[in-house]
Design a protein around this motif. Structure first.
Motif, PDB file in Angstrom:
ATOM      1  N   SER A  19       0.807  -1.283   0.079  1.00 48.15           N
ATOM      2  CA  SER A  19      -0.057   0.002  -0.069  1.00 48.15           C
ATOM      3  C   SER A  19       0.791   1.444  -0.002  1.00 48.15           C
ATOM      4  O   SER A  19       0.400   2.506  -0.228  1.00 48.15           O
ATOM      5  N   THR A  52      -7.840   3.860  12.135  1.00 47.63           N
ATOM      6  CA  THR A  52      -8.502   2.410  11.646  1.00 47.63           C
ATOM      7  C   THR A  52      -7.372   1.343  11.512  1.00 47.63           C
ATOM      8  O   THR A  52      -7.665   0.224  12.026  1.00 47.63           O
ATOM      9  N   ALA A  53      -6.240   1.739  10.944  1.00 46.60           N
ATOM     10  CA  ALA A  53      -5.074   0.790  10.582  1.00 46.60           C
ATOM     11  C   ALA A  53      -4.539   0.372  12.111  1.00 46.60           C
ATOM     12  O   ALA A  53      -4.036  -0.798  12.070  1.00 46.60           O
ATOM     13  N   THR A  56      -6.925  -2.419  12.741  1.00 42.65           N
ATOM     14  CA  THR A  56      -7.207  -3.605  11.573  1.00 42.65           C
ATOM     15  C   THR A  56      -6.082  -4.550  11.422  1.00 42.65           C
ATOM     16  O   THR A  56      -6.057  -5.782  11.161  1.00 42.65           O
ATOM     17  N   GLN A  87     -16.183   1.676   5.103  1.00 40.35           N
ATOM     18  CA  GLN A  87     -14.901   2.291   5.062  1.00 40.35           C
ATOM     19  C   GLN A  87     -13.603   1.320   5.784  1.00 40.35           C
ATOM     20  O   GLN A  87     -12.821   1.074   5.108  1.00 40.35           O
ATOM     21  N   ASN A  91     -10.692  -1.019   4.272  1.00 43.81           N
ATOM     22  CA  ASN A  91      -9.493  -1.282   5.119  1.00 43.81           C
ATOM     23  C   ASN A  91      -9.253  -2.709   5.282  1.00 43.81           C
ATOM     24  O   ASN A  91      -7.838  -3.048   5.125  1.00 43.81           O
ATOM     25  N   ARG A  94      -8.326  -4.110   1.943  1.00 50.31           N
ATOM     26  CA  ARG A  94      -6.543  -3.804   1.628  1.00 50.31           C
ATOM     27  C   ARG A  94      -5.749  -4.446   2.168  1.00 50.31           C
ATOM     28  O   ARG A  94      -4.614  -5.109   1.432  1.00 50.31           O
ATOM     29  N   TYR A  95      -5.626  -4.381   3.489  1.00 49.52           N
ATOM     30  CA  TYR A  95      -4.427  -5.031   4.123  1.00 49.52           C
ATOM     31  C   TYR A  95      -4.677  -6.761   4.392  1.00 49.52           C
ATOM     32  O   TYR A  95      -3.648  -7.395   4.936  1.00 49.52           O
TER      33      TYR A  95
END
Length: 484
Positions: A19, A52-53, A56, A87, A91, A94-95
């Motif tokens: 990313s 958020t990350a 997550t 959203q 996340n 993506r991760y």
DNA sequence: AAAAAAG
């Protein structure tokens, strides 16, 4: 500091690297090791801090061992709005690109059946808004006994929206052996109480306060009229006068104004989409998507878009209306100036907005500059604005310099007096529920009375009720249109 | 004075 020092798994690190991220944000660096160590976390942070990350990424690492069973999700993330929930799902996608995870997004406004089918298959990550989650639970389609990690995000906003009873209920449905991660931008007493009830020896992590993180946002006020047509004209001029303009979110206080402003801008050649909570969910998603991808340059929105939405590249935020609650101002302008970029916020101020503007300047602890002509204090006062002096007693009696000592004013509002500034939830549902039956007891004589007016009872006098030409009194009342 | 979320 690099991500590789935090204890994340190789799969997660690879996805982070793919990313393009190299260094964790402060909240990520502080929270991730604790989440991996199975500690409860109390994170005081708003979105835009990388919050958020911060949950997550370690959750993905944790989920690599073990497997989901049907109807028994392993983790649950609660979000206040549908867009935020979506959203968070993005996340995880993506991760989690190197993981084989089952996810389900339980939000209102979309098909129940698809969500149910996913639950049947078993999900590792369940992301939900409270209403739809409880809906599934009450239908017996969902067991919460297998939850290993519970995330409560944007708790203070949940409070604003009256979700706290739902949150309490959900927390009680999940076995106490779980790990709980709790995030809130502010800590009013109701939220504090919740953390004491549901967190076990939490690691407290606090990052920069919302109103101090806006250094890269240029804030400006724009003189406007209370007349709607003139105000739209002021909006167009403000938009056209901007340099380095890429796109903008235009916030309105009322949903009905969103439609009007949307149409007006469209008519004048702007590329516009609208977003508010009364639109159906597909249209909401589509509008947000068109704005994110650059298909439209303007998004006219309600405060549903004010908090937490992470759109990386928003050059301008325009407050078509001055927000009624000062903290919403901070959240709205926070949609620009993200990811280290510079942003501009423009706030249209009409004479009647004076009072709300005063509250904003008090909260942020600084005077906001005008772009072009200022609206003078006496113009606002004449319209009923700037009434703050009646309460504070300062404005008229003391010299301007002494009015607002910036350093002293901020902590007073942010830390010491949150409860006095707004003592209760803005949606005191319980109070209303308790009060309603009582008022019925005390006023049984006029069953169809509305707004204190007695019903036109004479219509029924001396007649047989319920048959023939009898017409109930309330049907004889003239229909009143809602327009003020 | 508003908006949000379960229909």
């Amino acid at each position: 500091m690099s991500f590789s020092e935090l204890g994340l798994s190789p799969k997660v690190l690879a996805a982070v690297e793919a990313s393009g991220y190299t260094a964790p944000t402060p909240i990520q660096a502080a929270a991730i090791p604790h989440v991996l160590a199975r500690r409860d976390v109390l994170g005081i942070a708003q979105t835009g801090t990388g919050k958020t990350a911060s949950f997550t990424l370690p959750m993905l690492t944790r989920l690599e061992s073990g497997r989901a069973r049907a109807r028994m999700p392993r983790t649950l993330i609660l979000e206040p709005t549908r867009e935020l929930a979506a959203q968070v799902e993005e996340n995880f996608t993506r991760y989690g690109q190197n993981h084989k995870l089952n996810m389900a997004l339980l939000i209102g406004g979309v098909s129940f059946g698809d969500q149910d089918a996913k639950l049947t298959r078993g999900v590792d990550v369940l992301i939900a808004t409270p209403g739809r989650l409880l809906d599934h639970f009450e239908r017996g389609r969902l067991l919460l006994t297998g939850i290993e990690i519970l995330v409560i995000d944007e708790a203070d906003r949940m409070l604003d929206m009256g979700f706290i009873p739902d949150i309490e209920r959900i927390c009680k449905l999940i076995p106490p052996a779980r790990q709980t991660l709790f995030f809130s931008a502010t800590m009013p007493p109701e939220i504090q109480r919740l953390t004491e009830q549901f967190l076990r020896d939490p690691e407290r992590i606090e990052v920069a306060r919302p109103n101090t993180s806006s250094a890269n946002i240029t804030q400006l006020l724009v003189r406007a009229s209370d007349d709607a047509s003139e105000k739209r004209d002021a909006l167009r001029r403000a938009l056209r006068s901007q340099e380095n303009f890429k796109n903008a979110i235009v916030f309105c206080n009322r949903k009905r104004d969103i439609g009007v402003v949307h149409k007006s801008l469209e008519k004048h050649g702007f590329n516009v989409a609208a977003l508010h909570g009364d639109m159906d969910q597909r249209a909401r998603m589509a509008a947000l998507d068109r704005f994110k991808t650059g298909d439209v340059e303007l998004l006219v929105a309600s405060d549903v878009a004010a908090r937490g939405l992470d759109i990386p590249d928003v050059s301008h935020v325009v407050n078509y209306d001055v927000p009624i609650h000062a903290e919403d101002y901070v959240h709205r302008i926070g949609r620009t100036g993200r990811a280290g970029k510079n942003g501009v916020s423009l706030t249209l101020v009409a004479p009647s907005d004076g009072k709300n503007l005063g509250a904003i300047e008090q909260l942020t602890g600084s005077k906001i500059a005008w772009q072009g002509d200022a609206l003078e204090e006496d113009e606002m006062a004449a319209a009923g604005g700037r009434r703050g002096r009646a309460r504070s007693g300062r404005r008229s009696e003391q010299p301007a310099k002494a009015e607002r000592p910036a350093k002293a004013a901020k902590p007073a509002v942010r830390e010491e007096k949150p409860s006095e500034a707004r003592p209760k939830s803005r949606r005191p549902d319980k109070v209303a529920e308790q009060a309603a039956p009582k008022s019925r007891d005390t006023a049984p004589a006029a069953p169809y009375a509305r707004n204190g007016e007695p019903a036109p009872r004479e219509a029924n006098e001396g007649r047989v009720v319920g048959l023939g030409d009898h017409v109930p009194a309330f049907l004889l009342k003239p229909v009143r249109l809602k327009r003020a």
